[in-house]
Design a protein around this motif. Structure first.
Motif, PDB file in Angstrom:
ATOM      1  N   LEU A  20       0.832  -1.203   0.000  1.00 35.87           N
ATOM      2  CA  LEU A  20       0.000   0.000   0.000  1.00 35.87           C
ATOM      3  C   LEU A  20       0.862   1.245   0.000  1.00 35.87           C
ATOM      4  O   LEU A  20       1.893   1.298   0.672  1.00 35.87           O
ATOM      5  CB  LEU A  20      -0.893   0.021   1.243  1.00 35.87           C
ATOM      6  N   CYS A  23      -0.435   6.057   2.459  1.00 41.31           N
ATOM      7  CA  CYS A  23      -1.323   5.750   3.582  1.00 41.31           C
ATOM      8  C   CYS A  23      -1.452   6.933   4.548  1.00 41.31           C
ATOM      9  O   CYS A  23      -0.612   7.826   4.574  1.00 41.31           O
ATOM     10  CB  CYS A  23      -0.775   4.548   4.350  1.00 41.31           C
ATOM     11  N   ILE A  27      -0.597   4.325  10.129  1.00 42.18           N
ATOM     12  CA  ILE A  27       0.570   3.436  10.055  1.00 42.18           C
ATOM     13  C   ILE A  27       1.608   3.790  11.118  1.00 42.18           C
ATOM     14  O   ILE A  27       2.521   3.009  11.381  1.00 42.18           O
ATOM     15  CB  ILE A  27       1.235   3.423   8.661  1.00 42.18           C
ATOM     16  N   ASN A  87       5.104   6.607   3.976  1.00 44.39           N
ATOM     17  CA  ASN A  87       3.700   6.255   4.238  1.00 44.39           C
ATOM     18  C   ASN A  87       3.240   5.023   3.457  1.00 44.39           C
ATOM     19  O   ASN A  87       2.160   5.004   2.874  1.00 44.39           O
ATOM     20  CB  ASN A  87       2.774   7.437   3.968  1.00 44.39           C
ATOM     21  N   SER A  88       4.075   3.980   3.486  1.00 38.61           N
ATOM     22  CA  SER A  88       3.718   2.739   2.815  1.00 38.61           C
ATOM     23  C   SER A  88       3.505   1.633   3.846  1.00 38.61           C
ATOM     24  O   SER A  88       3.952   1.717   4.987  1.00 38.61           O
ATOM     25  CB  SER A  88       4.805   2.332   1.811  1.00 38.61           C
ATOM     26  N   PHE A 112      -6.494   2.344   5.916  1.00 38.16           N
ATOM     27  CA  PHE A 112      -5.282   3.165   5.809  1.00 38.16           C
ATOM     28  C   PHE A 112      -5.410   4.285   4.766  1.00 38.16           C
ATOM     29  O   PHE A 112      -4.446   5.007   4.522  1.00 38.16           O
ATOM     30  CB  PHE A 112      -4.065   2.286   5.489  1.00 38.16           C
ATOM     31  N   ALA A 114      -5.344   4.270   1.665  1.00 39.49           N
ATOM     32  CA  ALA A 114      -4.231   4.146   0.715  1.00 39.49           C
ATOM     33  C   ALA A 114      -4.611   4.731  -0.642  1.00 39.49           C
ATOM     34  O   ALA A 114      -5.711   4.520  -1.141  1.00 39.49           O
ATOM     35  CB  ALA A 114      -3.841   2.685   0.558  1.00 39.49           C
ATOM     36  N   CYS A 117      -2.624   0.468  -4.231  1.00 39.48           N
ATOM     37  CA  CYS A 117      -2.482  -0.855  -3.620  1.00 39.48           C
ATOM     38  C   CYS A 117      -2.202  -1.899  -4.684  1.00 39.48           C
ATOM     39  O   CYS A 117      -2.889  -1.946  -5.709  1.00 39.48           O
ATOM     40  CB  CYS A 117      -3.754  -1.221  -2.862  1.00 39.48           C
TER      41      CYS A 117
END
Length: 144
Positions: A20, A23, A27, A87-88, A112, A114, A117
């Motif tokens: 993802l 995000c 996280i 932010n993954s 999240f 995202a 994805c």
């Protein structure tokens, strides 16, 4: 287990891997990661075994900094690694009990928020020539 993703129609289990990108800040929040796992298990009918382990690793400010998460489930495990720097999130769900990969993806992307994805679905196979007859799937016993 019967498995629509397997070339033989049977598999030992199923692995769903999500990558993802973009995000939200969940996280970076250990409690939010725990809450995510609890709800995910509810949605895919997996029984959690013990608490979810959530730990922050890596030197702050480096690409390696971020949380890692691990949850035993009765039929295997759920794990995740989260990168603060970009932010993954990288999440794996493995179970020898059937579940719907699309449910995992939809809930995870939603939770999240995202922006992107990638999902990989992998049937985990076994060698029928060495698998004891008493644990072969019932379908195989009938055909024998």
């Amino acid at each position: 287990m019967n498995c629509r993703y397997s070339p033989t129609g049977q598999a030992w289990g199923l692995l769903v891997s999500l990558d993802l990108f973009g995000c939200n800040d969940k996280i970076k929040d250990g409690k939010a990661l725990n809450d995510y796992v609890v709800e995910l298990c509810e949605r895919i009918n997996m029984k959690r075994y013990g608490p979810c382990h959530v730990e922050c690793f890596g030197e702050k400010g480096t690409p390696l900094a971020g949380y890692s998460m691990f949850q035993f489930i009765e039929t295997s495990c759920i794990s995740g690694h989260f990168s603060d720097s970009d932010n993954s999130a990288y999440i794996d769900v493995f179970s020898c009990s059937d579940f719907e990969p699309e449910t995992v993806k939809q809930y995870t992307v939603e939770f999240f928020e995202a922006k992107g994805c990638n999902m990989t679905v992998t049937p985990r196979m076994y060698d029928e020539s060495v698998r004891p007859a008493e644990i072969k799937p019932a379908m195989k016993k009938i055909q024998a």
